[in-house]
Design an enzyme around this catalytic site. Structure first.
Site, mmCIF file in Angstrom:
data_model
loop_
_atom_site.group_PDB
_atom_site.id
_atom_site.type_symbol
_atom_site.label_atom_id
_atom_site.label_comp_id
_atom_site.label_asym_id
_atom_site.label_seq_id
_atom_site.Cartn_x
_atom_site.Cartn_y
_atom_site.Cartn_z
ATOM 1 C CE LYS A 112 -9.910 -5.933 8.152
ATOM 2 N NZ LYS A 112 -10.015 -4.399 8.405
ATOM 3 C CE LYS A 151 -11.879 -3.177 -3.814
ATOM 4 N NZ LYS A 151 -12.304 -3.628 -2.469
ATOM 5 C CD GLU A 156 -7.122 2.909 0.578
ATOM 6 O OE1 GLU A 156 -7.428 2.078 -0.467
ATOM 7 O OE2 GLU A 156 -6.571 2.186 1.428
ATOM 8 C CG HIS A 171 20.409 14.944 -9.949
ATOM 9 N ND1 HIS A 171 21.393 15.604 -10.574
ATOM 10 C CD2 HIS A 171 20.831 14.798 -8.619
ATOM 11 C CE1 HIS A 171 22.153 15.750 -9.561
ATOM 12 N NE2 HIS A 171 22.058 15.342 -8.671
ATOM 13 N N GLY A 188 -6.743 -2.084 6.469
ATOM 14 C CA GLY A 188 -5.497 -2.427 5.774
ATOM 15 C C GLY A 188 -4.125 -1.532 5.971
ATOM 16 N NE ARG A 189 -6.455 4.350 4.906
ATOM 17 C CZ ARG A 189 -7.891 3.811 4.964
ATOM 18 N NH1 ARG A 189 -8.020 2.393 4.253
ATOM 19 N NH2 ARG A 189 -8.969 4.385 5.362
ATOM 20 C CD GLU A 204 -7.452 -6.368 -7.558
ATOM 21 O OE1 GLU A 204 -8.102 -6.952 -6.618
ATOM 22 O OE2 GLU A 204 -7.313 -5.333 -7.769
#
Ligand code: G6Q
Length: 542
Positions: A209, A507, A356, A387, A270-271, A215
């Site tokens: 965005k 950051k 977040e 399990h 973003g999320r 990254e």
């Protein structure tokens, strides 16, 4: 209104606290025994999803009291404020309009004097045109070959949604196309993703965005270098890179032309963006018709959330149950257990969405909260998780509510397997709720010394969400259900669910540290003694 009396001083909050003491005296066994209709009554349906909350430690009175709290917090007005595009993301001064991403053509939503729905559909139309070209083999790479591999490069909201949706809808995806998702700045992620691919058949979607995320840009440059090495000059790359972003300048600076960019807007977090152009990989995988079916599922849940009465409103009920478990029963986590292999990435997706959004300790007015906010969301697909960590769910000391998610139909019916899968889902929620007491254990002839070990307290709460099958519509409805339930919780906690300042400090420190780590000199380090020692050790050993 809501904010004038702090949350924990509201009468409705105190009423719930008193009520929690009463509920604490009753086991789910009793609640079911005294109310034979409970399992049929404590449920709500929306957009094709059925939510059974009868195995929560609640009564009708609990729901009434939670709804009164919601009213006292102005929930209905906050829902309207979000849909109307008011600036409810106050710390960033933005509206929150992921619901506009799935508004049908012809609806109008106005932001700063502009109707944004036509803009949304213009992008969707361009995505459709592009994905049709790629899927039909008419979008050609530099050497004239059609695209066979699609790699999404993005992180956080620009990765978790697309990858989860790809896995969830794999049944609908084109099996002759390869889809991979690169997110980590760890070079291994990129190298392993392209190891067996040819650049002249590969398309990279650079999803960011802001187009400033370190990254993603580092991975995008690695992708560019990988292509240049084999295809030659930069212009060879034109048809191998597209971008999804709201930052045209940065996209062009990277070398992607505006014709190959799909836009988004600052009113999408973003999320909350897997149904925007961030979902381009999803559309390439499942085709535009299925993508629109997914949007319709989102929209069906949006309409329900906006218009259904609060007591029969699935995201409201789901959100309020979470408030109940967190703030009144003391739960600190929520386990998400899909009994559907295609949803194996859903817990990780929800982790970002919820944690977040609501992992915050200041109210929108800047006051520290004196109550718990977001629980930790975690989980894994059943039956595998039975399990591994289910031992703790059944007999551990922590109260761990679960959301079980299952589907009546499987796309991969193999003998009895789907019935077995679903039988396990039903059995787990039953075992958690009702347990097995000592007498029942003895009645089975178990040796006395093993009785405590074979006893299950029960009274452990869960929801069960059922739908017909995991088609695109159901996925959209499911994601919107959780999006809105997260919003409901944020309204009660009076926090801004749409910012994420908590990721900034790390950051900023990484920027400072990366220069020191990169330098070959022994310049004096100015961190704490632990961080200094670790950096020195790393530089000495790398
Ligand atoms: C989500 C967050 C965050 C964001 C990533 C990637 O709500 O804002 O996870 O999605 O940091 O950001 P870009 O898309 O801007 O690269």
């Amino acid at each position: 209104m809501s904010a004038t009396i702090p949350l924990t001083q509201k009468t409705e909050w105190h009423d719930l606290q008193h009520h929690a003491v009463q509920i604490g005296q009753h086991h789910l066994r009793e609640l079911f025994a005294h109310d034979p209709e409970r399992g049929e009554r404590l449920q709500v349906s929306a957009a094709g999803l059925y939510l059974d909350y009868s195995k929560q430690r609640v009564t009708d009175e609990t729901l009434d009291l939670l709804l009164k709290l919601a009213e006292a917090c102005g929930l209905q007005e906050r829902i309207e404020a979000m849909f109307r595009g008011e600036l409810i993301n106050t710390t960033e001064g933005r509206p929150v309009l992921h619901t506009a991403l799935r508004a049908p053509k012809g609806e109008s939503i106005w932001v700063a004097g502009r109707d944004i729905v036509p803009e949304v559909h213009a992008v969707l139309d361009r995505m459709t045109e592009f994905s049709n070209k790629v899927r039909s083999g008419t979008w050609l790479g530099y050497t004239g070959k059609p695209i066979r591999n699609i790699i999404n490069i993005g992180i956080g909201g620009s990765d978790l949604g697309p990858e989860m949706a790809f896995e969830a809808l794999r049944h609908y995806s084109r099996r002759d196309l390869v889809f991979r998702f690169v997110s980590n700045v760890d070079g291994t992620d990129f190298v392993e993703a392209v190891r067996d691919l040819e650049p002249d058949e590969t398309l990279f979607i650079i999803c960011s965005k802001t187009f400033t995320t370190e990254e993603t840009l580092v991975d995008a440059m690695a992708a560019r270098d990988w292509c240049v090495k084999q295809l030659g000059a930069g212009q060879a790359l034109a048809n191998h890179f597209v971008a999804v972003s709201s930052n045209q300048v940065a996209v062009e600076r990277f070398g992607i032309t505006i014709d190959h960019m799909f836009g988004m807007w600052d009113w999408v977090g973003g999320r909350y963006s897997m149904d925007s152009a961030i979902g381009l990989s999803t559309m390439l995988a499942i085709g535009s018709e299925n993508f629109h079916a997914m949007l319709a599922g989102f929209h069906a849940m949006d309409s329900h959330f906006r218009h259904a009465p609060l007591a029969k409103n699935a995201p409201v009920v789901l959100g309020l149950l979470q408030i109940w478990n967190t703030n009144f029963l003391g739960a600190q986590t929520l386990a998400i257990i899909p009994y559907e292999q295609y949803l194996s990435l859903f817990p990780a997706y929800l982790q970002q969405l919820a944690m977040e959004s609501n992992g915050k300790h200041f109210t929108v007015d800047g006051n520290a909260v004196d109550y718990a906010t977001s629980p930790i969301y975690w989980g894994a697909a059943g039956t595998n998780s039975q399990h591994s960590f289910f031992q703790l769910l059944h007999q551990g000391t922590l109260l761990t509510p679960c959301d079980f998610i299952g589907f009546c139909q499987s796309f991969n019916r193999l003998g009895v397997q789907h019935d077995l899968l679903m039988a396990n889902l039903f059995a787990q929620s039953e075992a958690l709720a009702f347990g097995r007491n000592a007498q029942e254990v003895r009645d089975q002839g178990i040796a006395e010394n093993l009785v405590p070990h074979r006893t299950f307290d029960g009274n452990r709460p869960s929801n069960t969400i059922l739908a017909q099958c995991l088609n695109p519509h159901a996925l959209g409805a499911l994601v919107a259900l959780y999006e809105h339930s997260v919003f409901v919780q944020g309204v009660i906690w009076h926090i801004d669910s749409f910012d994420q300042w908590g990721v900034e400090l790390g950051k900023a420190l990484a920027r400072k540290t990366s220069a020191e780590v990169a330098s070959s000199s022994d310049a004096v380090l100015t961190h704490d003694s632990s961080t200094n020692a670790l950096i020195r050790r790393y530089k000495g050993c790398r």
